[in-house]
Design an enzyme around this catalytic site. Structure first.
Site, mmCIF file in Angstrom:
data_model
loop_
_atom_site.group_PDB
_atom_site.id
_atom_site.type_symbol
_atom_site.label_atom_id
_atom_site.label_comp_id
_atom_site.label_asym_id
_atom_site.label_seq_id
_atom_site.Cartn_x
_atom_site.Cartn_y
_atom_site.Cartn_z
ATOM 1 N N SER A 92 0.683 -1.210 0.015
ATOM 2 C CA SER A 92 -0.099 -0.057 -0.036
ATOM 3 C C SER A 92 0.895 1.294 0.058
ATOM 4 C CB SER A 92 -1.009 0.142 1.231
ATOM 5 O OG SER A 92 -1.939 1.081 1.275
ATOM 6 N N HIS A 200 -7.875 1.023 -1.296
ATOM 7 C CA HIS A 200 -7.785 -0.247 -2.433
ATOM 8 C C HIS A 200 -9.037 -0.709 -2.920
ATOM 9 C CE1 HIS A 200 -3.450 0.036 -1.501
ATOM 10 N NE2 HIS A 200 -3.869 -0.150 -0.085
#
EC number: 2.3.1.39
Length: 301
Positions: A92, A200
């Site tokens: 991430s 996400h």
């Protein structure tokens, strides 16, 4: 007398959810780390210690900036100690310190991008959304449960951390419904994560667009190390592809397990996890019990 060959080494950078109170103050006392903390304070216009409190780290901007700073500081200290790193991989927001370590981005630009990322994420979904981890169910089962739980709100599969450790993102009622369904279906655990908002998934497209616009005005260079993308589970070698990766990863799933497997296939023999925490190291040991895995900061104390 022959010297043992240096193992091919990958440096892993954790993402949001790994942050902990005092994580920056707890970094090893190393000149490169101290210099990086000072540089961060100068670039941000406030003392790095303001990011290191419980109140600050509960917010998306501070948590992501703290992870960036910790990762870059650690990578610089390893380089100063002549610890050879062959590959980088970030989970991430961990992609940003990975890009700095690989020479793709300047630290100052990464600070601007991550601040923008955190601010836009928090502004887009200030409340009512989050993420949850489900352990013990395969992806195909979880997809079916997500489809059922969507009756309560937006919900997406977001992080494929291991074959049976998957994170979902969405509205709080849908997350609660999904956790109940997962436990009923035999999940070992289903619980909310310590993140202030979601990521996400397609709901973050506006953030990805803002990042793409910002990074287009910054110098982005080809990597001097092997740069693996957790968004694509591929090695990226061109600057434009990495720029797109950094912008887009907030709105697309994290293919963490596949990205780690890629590095194993590429011959990595030693994996170092940058601070904080041990989440990425633990995942790797679970998947590859015989692999050499260490905390990067242990090499600096």
């Amino acid at each position: 007398m022959t010297t043992a060959p240096t193992p091919r080494t990958a440096l892993l950078f954790p993402g949001q959810g790994s942050q902990s109170v005092g994580m920056l103050a707890a970094l090893p006392p190393h000149p490169a780390i101290a210099a990086t903390l000072d540089e961060a304070s100068e670039r941000l216009g406030h003392d790095w210690r303001e990011l290191d409190t419980a109140e600050a780290l509960a917010g998306t901007r501070a948590a992501q900036l703290a992870l960036l700073i910790a990762g870059v500081a650690t990578a610089r200290a390893l380089a100063a100690e002549a610890v050879a790193v062959d590959a980088v991989l970030g989970h991430s927001v961990g992609a940003f310190p990975a890009a700095v370590a690989a020479g793709v981005l300047d630290f100052a630009d990464a600070l601007r991008l991550v601040a923008l990322r955190g601010e836009r994420m928090a502004r887009l979904f200030p409340a009512g959304y989050g993420m949850a981890a489900v352990l013990g169910l395969p992806a195909r089962t979880l997809r079916d449960l997500v489809a059922r739980a969507r009756a309560s709100g937006d919900l997406y599969l977001s992080n494929y951390n291991a074959p049976r450790q998957i994170v979902v993102a969405g509205a709080e009622p849908a997350l609660d419904a999904l956790c109940r369904l997962a436990v009923e279906a035999g999940a070992r655990k289903a619980e909310r994560l310590a993140v202030a908002t979601l990521s996400h998934c397609p709901l973050l497209e506006p953030v990805a667009d803002a990042l793409a616009g910002a990074i287009a005005a910054m110098p982005v260079r080809p990597p001097r190390l092997l740069y693996a993308s957790a968004r694509r589970a591929r090695v990226l070698t061109e600057a434009p592809a990495i720029a797109q990766d950094l912008a887009r990863n907030v709105a697309e799933p994290v293919l963490w397990h596949d990205a780690v497997e890629l590095l194993v296939e590429r011959g990595m023999e030693l994996f170092l996890q940058a601070p904080p925490g041990t989440v990425l190291a633990d995942l790797l040991v679970e998947a590859h019990p015989d692999m050499r895995v260490r905390q990067a900061e242990a090499l600096l104390r």
